[in-house]
Design a protein around this motif. Structure first.
Motif, PDB file in Angstrom:
ATOM      1  N   MET A  13      -9.734  -7.285  -0.192  1.00 54.21           N
ATOM      2  CA  MET A  13      -8.556  -7.895   0.474  1.00 54.21           C
ATOM      3  C   MET A  13      -9.350  -8.977   1.421  1.00 54.21           C
ATOM      4  N   ARG A  14     -10.380  -8.494   2.146  1.00 54.08           N
ATOM      5  CA  ARG A  14     -10.821  -9.190   3.317  1.00 54.08           C
ATOM      6  C   ARG A  14     -11.486 -10.319   2.732  1.00 54.08           C
ATOM      7  N   MET A  15     -12.110 -10.418   1.649  1.00 52.98           N
ATOM      8  CA  MET A  15     -12.711 -11.748   1.002  1.00 52.98           C
ATOM      9  C   MET A  15     -11.411 -12.689   0.525  1.00 52.98           C
ATOM     10  N   LEU A  16     -10.450 -12.169   0.137  1.00 54.17           N
ATOM     11  CA  LEU A  16      -9.517 -13.033  -0.277  1.00 54.17           C
ATOM     12  C   LEU A  16      -8.621 -13.593   1.013  1.00 54.17           C
ATOM     13  N   ASP A  17      -8.683 -12.846   2.044  1.00 54.26           N
ATOM     14  CA  ASP A  17      -8.039 -13.219   3.039  1.00 54.26           C
ATOM     15  C   ASP A  17      -8.975 -14.425   4.000  1.00 54.26           C
ATOM     16  N   LYS A  18     -10.173 -14.199   3.827  1.00 50.16           N
ATOM     17  CA  LYS A  18     -11.145 -15.219   4.234  1.00 50.16           C
ATOM     18  C   LYS A  18     -11.101 -16.532   3.495  1.00 50.16           C
ATOM     19  N   ALA A  19     -10.786 -16.255   2.376  1.00 54.71           N
ATOM     20  CA  ALA A  19     -10.688 -17.611   1.499  1.00 54.71           C
ATOM     21  C   ALA A  19      -9.116 -18.144   1.490  1.00 54.71           C
ATOM     22  N   ARG A  20      -8.429 -17.407   2.235  1.00 56.60           N
ATOM     23  CA  ARG A  20      -6.978 -18.106   2.119  1.00 56.60           C
ATOM     24  C   ARG A  20      -6.323 -18.004   0.826  1.00 56.60           C
ATOM     25  N   THR A  21      -6.372 -16.916   0.140  1.00 53.48           N
ATOM     26  CA  THR A  21      -6.022 -16.778  -1.060  1.00 53.48           C
ATOM     27  C   THR A  21      -4.892 -15.882  -1.129  1.00 53.48           C
ATOM     28  N   ALA A  22      -3.643 -16.441  -1.926  1.00 53.08           N
ATOM     29  CA  ALA A  22      -2.506 -15.535  -1.753  1.00 53.08           C
ATOM     30  C   ALA A  22      -2.530 -14.597  -2.863  1.00 53.08           C
ATOM     31  N   TYR A  23      -2.151 -13.377  -2.429  1.00 52.33           N
ATOM     32  CA  TYR A  23      -2.310 -12.247  -3.189  1.00 52.33           C
ATOM     33  C   TYR A  23      -0.982 -11.271  -2.776  1.00 52.33           C
ATOM     34  N   GLU A  24      -1.036 -10.247  -3.616  1.00 49.84           N
ATOM     35  CA  GLU A  24      -0.068  -9.222  -3.088  1.00 49.84           C
ATOM     36  C   GLU A  24      -0.507  -7.751  -3.563  1.00 49.84           C
ATOM     37  N   ALA A  25      -0.909  -7.032  -2.674  1.00 43.41           N
ATOM     38  CA  ALA A  25      -1.490  -5.556  -2.720  1.00 43.41           C
ATOM     39  C   ALA A  25      -0.394  -4.901  -2.725  1.00 43.41           C
ATOM     40  N   ARG A  26      -0.729  -3.943  -3.920  1.00 41.84           N
ATOM     41  CA  ARG A  26       0.394  -2.825  -4.396  1.00 41.84           C
ATOM     42  C   ARG A  26      -0.190  -1.600  -4.692  1.00 41.84           C
ATOM     43  N   GLU A  27       0.224  -0.585  -3.845  1.00 45.91           N
ATOM     44  CA  GLU A  27      -0.120   0.711  -4.060  1.00 45.91           C
ATOM     45  C   GLU A  27       0.604   1.641  -4.971  1.00 45.91           C
ATOM     46  N   TYR A  28      -0.198   2.535  -5.708  1.00 49.04           N
ATOM     47  CA  TYR A  28       0.379   3.339  -6.764  1.00 49.04           C
ATOM     48  C   TYR A  28      -0.085   4.652  -6.504  1.00 49.04           C
ATOM     49  N   PRO A  29       0.837   5.732  -6.659  1.00 43.98           N
ATOM     50  CA  PRO A  29       0.284   7.223  -6.271  1.00 43.98           C
ATOM     51  C   PRO A  29      -0.553   7.800  -7.327  1.00 43.98           C
ATOM     52  N   HIS A  30      -1.616   8.462  -6.706  1.00 40.60           N
ATOM     53  CA  HIS A  30      -2.676   9.355  -7.254  1.00 40.60           C
ATOM     54  C   HIS A  30      -3.155  10.585  -6.489  1.00 40.60           C
ATOM     55  N   LYS A  31      -3.462  11.484  -7.309  1.00 38.32           N
ATOM     56  CA  LYS A  31      -4.244  12.472  -6.791  1.00 38.32           C
ATOM     57  C   LYS A  31      -5.651  12.390  -6.644  1.00 38.32           C
ATOM     58  N   PRO A  32      -6.181  12.746  -5.552  1.00 38.41           N
ATOM     59  CA  PRO A  32      -7.615  12.759  -5.292  1.00 38.41           C
ATOM     60  C   PRO A  32      -8.510  13.631  -6.384  1.00 38.41           C
ATOM     61  N   GLY A  33      -9.397  13.051  -7.061  1.00 39.51           N
ATOM     62  CA  GLY A  33     -10.307  13.767  -8.060  1.00 39.51           C
ATOM     63  C   GLY A  33      -9.586  13.709  -9.274  1.00 39.51           C
ATOM     64  N   GLU A  34      -8.310  13.329  -9.728  1.00 41.66           N
ATOM     65  CA  GLU A  34      -7.720  13.089 -10.829  1.00 41.66           C
ATOM     66  C   GLU A  34      -8.077  11.852 -11.630  1.00 41.66           C
ATOM     67  N   PRO A  35      -8.606  11.639 -12.834  1.00 40.33           N
ATOM     68  CA  PRO A  35      -9.032  10.358 -13.282  1.00 40.33           C
ATOM     69  C   PRO A  35      -7.675   9.522 -13.506  1.00 40.33           C
ATOM     70  N   VAL A  36      -7.967   8.250 -13.591  1.00 39.05           N
ATOM     71  CA  VAL A  36      -6.603   7.263 -13.373  1.00 39.05           C
ATOM     72  C   VAL A  36      -6.835   6.374 -14.502  1.00 39.05           C
ATOM     73  N   ASP A  37      -6.227   5.965 -15.728  1.00 33.10           N
ATOM     74  CA  ASP A  37      -6.415   5.215 -16.511  1.00 33.10           C
ATOM     75  C   ASP A  37      -5.494   3.726 -16.397  1.00 33.10           C
ATOM     76  N   GLY A  38      -6.110   2.774 -16.782  1.00 31.94           N
ATOM     77  CA  GLY A  38      -5.357   1.478 -16.532  1.00 31.94           C
ATOM     78  C   GLY A  38      -3.964   1.382 -16.961  1.00 31.94           C
ATOM     79  N   GLU A  39      -3.576   1.965 -18.074  1.00 33.36           N
ATOM     80  CA  GLU A  39      -2.220   1.887 -18.718  1.00 33.36           C
ATOM     81  C   GLU A  39      -1.136   2.737 -17.848  1.00 33.36           C
ATOM     82  N   THR A  40      -1.785   3.907 -17.297  1.00 33.23           N
ATOM     83  CA  THR A  40      -1.092   4.688 -16.531  1.00 33.23           C
ATOM     84  C   THR A  40      -0.485   3.780 -15.234  1.00 33.23           C
TER      85      THR A  40
END
Length: 164
Positions: A13-40
């Protein structure tokens, strides 16, 4: 796209901000230590899996590292990947090497803001829509931006990378 100021900034995010690149940051729920797959992740964010991309790090026969960004439901074709970067062959790096090489943990590896700038190739399907999502630099965070902006941010190029 507006930036999300309430989310703790990552190096990506800092690199994109520095380059003045438009983006949207979106969080998703997860439990620490549990694997996360992209389709989920795509489902949790209400996104088409074809527009959510994973970041894969490989090492070429010559010893250099290469980054490939492909849809989460797709499989990287290592022969196509090697051709895209002009290598005889490439192989996925072991999970234990991801953080030392990139500065990111498995599941939170962003193509933007790695420890070093590695040659980066996005699957050609990235250009099929207005935006794509990639990891924001930690598990639980995705960044949505225009494919052209991602290519500019990581100095990448497009190629056909996925297995049929």
């Amino acid at each position: 796209m507006a930036k999300h100021n309430a989310i703790q900034k990552t190096n990506a995010m800092r690199m994109l901000d520095k380059a003045r690149t438009a983006y949207e940051a979106r969080e998703y729920p997860h439990k620490p230590g549990e694997p996360v797959d992209g389709e989920t992740v795509a489902a949790l964010l209400g996104q088409d899996p074809a527009r959510v991309f994973k970041t894969l790090v490989t090492q070429g026969a010559g010893g250099g590292y290469f980054v490939f960004v492909v849809p989460v439901a797709a499989t990287l074709d290592l022969k196509k990947a090697a051709r895209a970067v002009g290598e005889k062959s490439v192989a996925m790096i072991p999970v234990a090497r991801i953080e030392p090489v990139t500065g990111y943990v498995r599941g939170g590896c962003s193509p933007v803001g790695m420890k070093k700038a590695f040659p980066t190739v996005l699957d050609a399907t990235a250009a099929d829509g207005d935006t794509i999502m990639v990891s924001g630099g930690r598990i639980g965070l995705q960044i949505q931006l225009a494919p052209a902006d991602l290519l500019a941010a990581c100095g990448g190029k497009l190629a056909d990378l996925c297995a049929e």
